[in-house]
Write a protein that holds these residues in place. Structure first.
Motif, PDB file in Angstrom:
ATOM      1  N   ALA A 209       0.855  -1.188   0.000  1.00 11.94           N
ATOM      2  CA  ALA A 209       0.000   0.000   0.000  1.00 11.94           C
ATOM      3  C   ALA A 209       0.892   1.239   0.000  1.00 11.94           C
ATOM      4  O   ALA A 209       1.918   1.263  -0.681  1.00 11.94           O
ATOM      5  N   SER A 210       0.549   2.250   0.750  1.00  9.79           N
ATOM      6  CA  SER A 210       1.346   3.478   0.806  1.00  9.79           C
ATOM      7  C   SER A 210       2.437   3.356   1.867  1.00  9.79           C
ATOM      8  O   SER A 210       2.246   2.674   2.883  1.00  9.79           O
ATOM      9  N   PRO A 211       3.578   4.033   1.670  1.00  6.95           N
ATOM     10  CA  PRO A 211       4.678   3.908   2.636  1.00  6.95           C
ATOM     11  C   PRO A 211       4.281   4.261   4.063  1.00  6.95           C
ATOM     12  O   PRO A 211       4.776   3.650   5.011  1.00  6.95           O
ATOM     13  N   GLY A 212       3.395   5.223   4.237  1.00  5.81           N
ATOM     14  CA  GLY A 212       3.027   5.653   5.578  1.00  5.81           C
ATOM     15  C   GLY A 212       2.030   4.756   6.283  1.00  5.81           C
ATOM     16  O   GLY A 212       1.712   4.980   7.458  1.00  5.81           O
ATOM     17  N   ASP A 213       1.534   3.729   5.593  1.00  5.68           N
ATOM     18  CA  ASP A 213       0.568   2.826   6.216  1.00  5.68           C
ATOM     19  C   ASP A 213       1.274   1.817   7.121  1.00  5.68           C
ATOM     20  O   ASP A 213       2.410   1.413   6.861  1.00  5.68           O
ATOM     21  N   ASP A 214       0.594   1.413   8.174  1.00  4.73           N
ATOM     22  CA  ASP A 214       1.080   0.367   9.064  1.00  4.73           C
ATOM     23  C   ASP A 214       0.057  -0.755   9.099  1.00  4.73           C
ATOM     24  O   ASP A 214      -1.139  -0.508   9.315  1.00  4.73           O
ATOM     25  N   PHE A 215       0.527  -1.987   8.898  1.00  6.36           N
ATOM     26  CA  PHE A 215      -0.358  -3.141   8.922  1.00  6.36           C
ATOM     27  C   PHE A 215       0.089  -4.106  10.006  1.00  6.36           C
ATOM     28  O   PHE A 215       1.250  -4.515  10.063  1.00  6.36           O
ATOM     29  N   ASP A 216      -0.836  -4.449  10.886  1.00  7.36           N
ATOM     30  CA  ASP A 216      -0.613  -5.458  11.914  1.00  7.36           C
ATOM     31  C   ASP A 216      -1.841  -6.354  11.883  1.00  7.36           C
ATOM     32  O   ASP A 216      -2.918  -5.983  12.378  1.00  7.36           O
ATOM     33  N   THR A 217      -1.720  -7.526  11.265  1.00  6.98           N
ATOM     34  CA  THR A 217      -2.884  -8.357  10.960  1.00  6.98           C
ATOM     35  C   THR A 217      -2.600  -9.819  11.268  1.00  6.98           C
ATOM     36  O   THR A 217      -1.462 -10.229  11.478  1.00  6.98           O
ATOM     37  N   ASN A 218      -3.683 -10.607  11.248  1.00  9.52           N
ATOM     38  CA  ASN A 218      -3.577 -12.036  11.530  1.00  9.52           C
ATOM     39  C   ASN A 218      -4.490 -12.809  10.596  1.00  9.52           C
ATOM     40  O   ASN A 218      -5.503 -12.280  10.113  1.00  9.52           O
ATOM     41  N   ILE A 219      -4.146 -14.076  10.365  1.00  4.89           N
ATOM     42  CA  ILE A 219      -4.959 -14.964   9.541  1.00  4.89           C
ATOM     43  C   ILE A 219      -5.184 -16.287  10.258  1.00  4.89           C
ATOM     44  O   ILE A 219      -4.374 -16.721  11.078  1.00  4.89           O
ATOM     45  N   ASP A 220      -6.281 -16.939   9.927  1.00  7.06           N
ATOM     46  CA  ASP A 220      -6.586 -18.269  10.452  1.00  7.06           C
ATOM     47  C   ASP A 220      -7.679 -18.863   9.575  1.00  7.06           C
ATOM     48  O   ASP A 220      -8.289 -18.159   8.737  1.00  7.06           O
ATOM     49  N   ASN A 221      -7.902 -20.180   9.732  1.00  5.19           N
ATOM     50  CA  ASN A 221      -9.102 -20.788   9.167  1.00  5.19           C
ATOM     51  C   ASN A 221      -9.145 -20.695   7.634  1.00  5.19           C
ATOM     52  O   ASN A 221     -10.208 -20.545   7.052  1.00  5.19           O
ATOM     53  N   PHE A 222      -7.977 -20.792   6.963  1.00  4.51           N
ATOM     54  CA  PHE A 222      -8.000 -20.799   5.497  1.00  4.51           C
ATOM     55  C   PHE A 222      -8.555 -22.135   5.037  1.00  4.51           C
ATOM     56  O   PHE A 222      -8.046 -23.200   5.401  1.00  4.51           O
ATOM     57  N   THR A 223      -9.593 -22.078   4.210  1.00  4.72           N
ATOM     58  CA  THR A 223     -10.309 -23.276   3.779  1.00  4.72           C
ATOM     59  C   THR A 223     -10.462 -23.278   2.272  1.00  4.72           C
ATOM     60  O   THR A 223     -10.862 -22.282   1.674  1.00  4.72           O
ATOM     61  N   ILE A 224     -10.123 -24.424   1.659  1.00  9.03           N
ATOM     62  CA  ILE A 224     -10.247 -24.565   0.205  1.00  9.03           C
ATOM     63  C   ILE A 224     -10.722 -25.975  -0.083  1.00  9.03           C
ATOM     64  O   ILE A 224     -10.300 -26.934   0.574  1.00  9.03           O
ATOM     65  N   GLY A 225     -11.642 -26.115  -1.051  1.00  8.41           N
ATOM     66  CA  GLY A 225     -12.150 -27.440  -1.328  1.00  8.41           C
ATOM     67  C   GLY A 225     -12.761 -27.584  -2.698  1.00  8.41           C
ATOM     68  O   GLY A 225     -13.175 -26.606  -3.333  1.00  8.41           O
ATOM     69  N   THR A 226     -12.799 -28.820  -3.164  1.00  9.76           N
ATOM     70  CA  THR A 226     -13.505 -29.217  -4.376  1.00  9.76           C
ATOM     71  C   THR A 226     -14.376 -30.413  -4.014  1.00  9.76           C
ATOM     72  O   THR A 226     -14.438 -30.830  -2.846  1.00  9.76           O
ATOM     73  N   ALA A 227     -15.021 -30.995  -5.024  1.00  3.08           N
ATOM     74  CA  ALA A 227     -15.826 -32.186  -4.779  1.00  3.08           C
ATOM     75  C   ALA A 227     -14.983 -33.347  -4.263  1.00  3.08           C
ATOM     76  O   ALA A 227     -15.512 -34.292  -3.649  1.00  3.08           O
ATOM     77  N   MET A 228     -13.668 -33.283  -4.465  1.00  6.58           N
ATOM     78  CA  MET A 228     -12.767 -34.341  -4.005  1.00  6.58           C
ATOM     79  C   MET A 228     -12.429 -34.231  -2.525  1.00  6.58           C
ATOM     80  O   MET A 228     -11.887 -35.162  -1.938  1.00  6.58           O
TER      81      MET A 228
END
Length: 276
Positions: A209-228
């Protein structure tokens, strides 16, 4: 043993059911790697922080999460979690795709966003803000909440709005995956690694993003699926007891320069090309 298995069989906020969580820890990344970049976008540069932490608050799965934090005043850098496990999956075959985020600091709109590399040379991008009611596009799905601070939010990327490098713009120009696949040449779009077997073609990112921006974030629960089948990833700072028999091995964090798309990688050279 029965009580431990019951703890890891989790139903997410999007009712992703029937999938036991695959635990991702520093010692057993299960297909994921963490990268930082400076404003050049070259993997392995930059001074951001990508790691695993307890919390924050109560994560959707387990007790921890993946942590992405750009350096102070370095919002044009990036921190990335990337996965190599789904190369060869057709976009049209996806039956579920989503993840959860938490933001302590951002630029007012960005939480970790999802990028998918394709065999067509294009990249698909899902930014949660563009599936909200204020995005101004022709979203046919129920709108999703606008990104907020200090709360866990779960995003349904499959029923969300997307843009790409070559076929659709962001914001009010974002389109559905069905609309993307209807564009000539996109019907059989398939996930590929950005660098086969090394740099994953699925990416969750904070920054760029822009140089002056600060990001402090977290991720969890990434889910991906097909019929398989469906896979759900639970990001944890330490291993969960009795799960070692399910581990698929760990990956070393790479110091690999990669271009905008894997087609532009030149053998034997580190390409200072923006991976934004």
């Amino acid at each position: 043993m029965k009580s431990i298995l019951s703890l890891i069989c989790v139903v997410s906020a999007l009712s992703w059911s029937g999938a036991s969580a695959t635990i991702v820890t520093p010692g057993d990344m299960n297909g994921w790697s963490i990268y930082t970049t400076d404003d050049s976008g070259v993997l392995g540069t930059g001074s951001g922080t990508g790691d695993f932490v307890a919390g924050p608050a109560t994560p959707p799965l387990g007790t921890g999460s993946g942590h992405l934090m750009t350096p102070s005043g370095g919002g044009d850098q990036s921190v990335q979690f990337r996965d190599i496990g789904f190369a060869g999956t057709k976009i049209a075959d996806l039956t579920v795709l989503g993840y959860s985020t938490y933001a302590t600091a951002n630029n007012g709109s960005q939480v970790p966003y999802l990028t998918i590399w394709l065999n067509t040379g294009d990249r698909l991008q899902f930014e949660p803000a563009y599936s909200s009611a204020s995005a101004g596009n022709s979203n046919p799905f129920p709108t999703q909440p606008y990104p907020a601070l200090n709360t866990w939010q779960t995003w349904n990327a499959l029923d969300g709005m997307w843009y790409s490098d070559e076929s659709a713009g962001p914001g009010s120009n974002a389109i559905t995956l069905a609309q993307y696949l209807a564009i000539p040449g996109n019907a059989n779009a398939t996930i590929v690694d950005a660098l086969p077997g090394i740099v994953g073609g699925i990416r969750l990112t904070s920054g760029f993003a822009s140089p002056g921006d600060d990001f402090d974030t977290n991720i969890d629960n990434f889910t991906i699926g097909t019929a398989m089948g469906t896979t759900t990833f639970d990001f944890e700072p330490t291993a969960v007891p009795e799960l070692s028999s399910f581990a698929f091995g760990s990956l070393l964090f790479g110091m690999v320069g990669v271009a905008y798309g894997y087609r532009k990688l030149v053998a034997g050279k580190t390409l200072a090309v923006r991976d934004a």
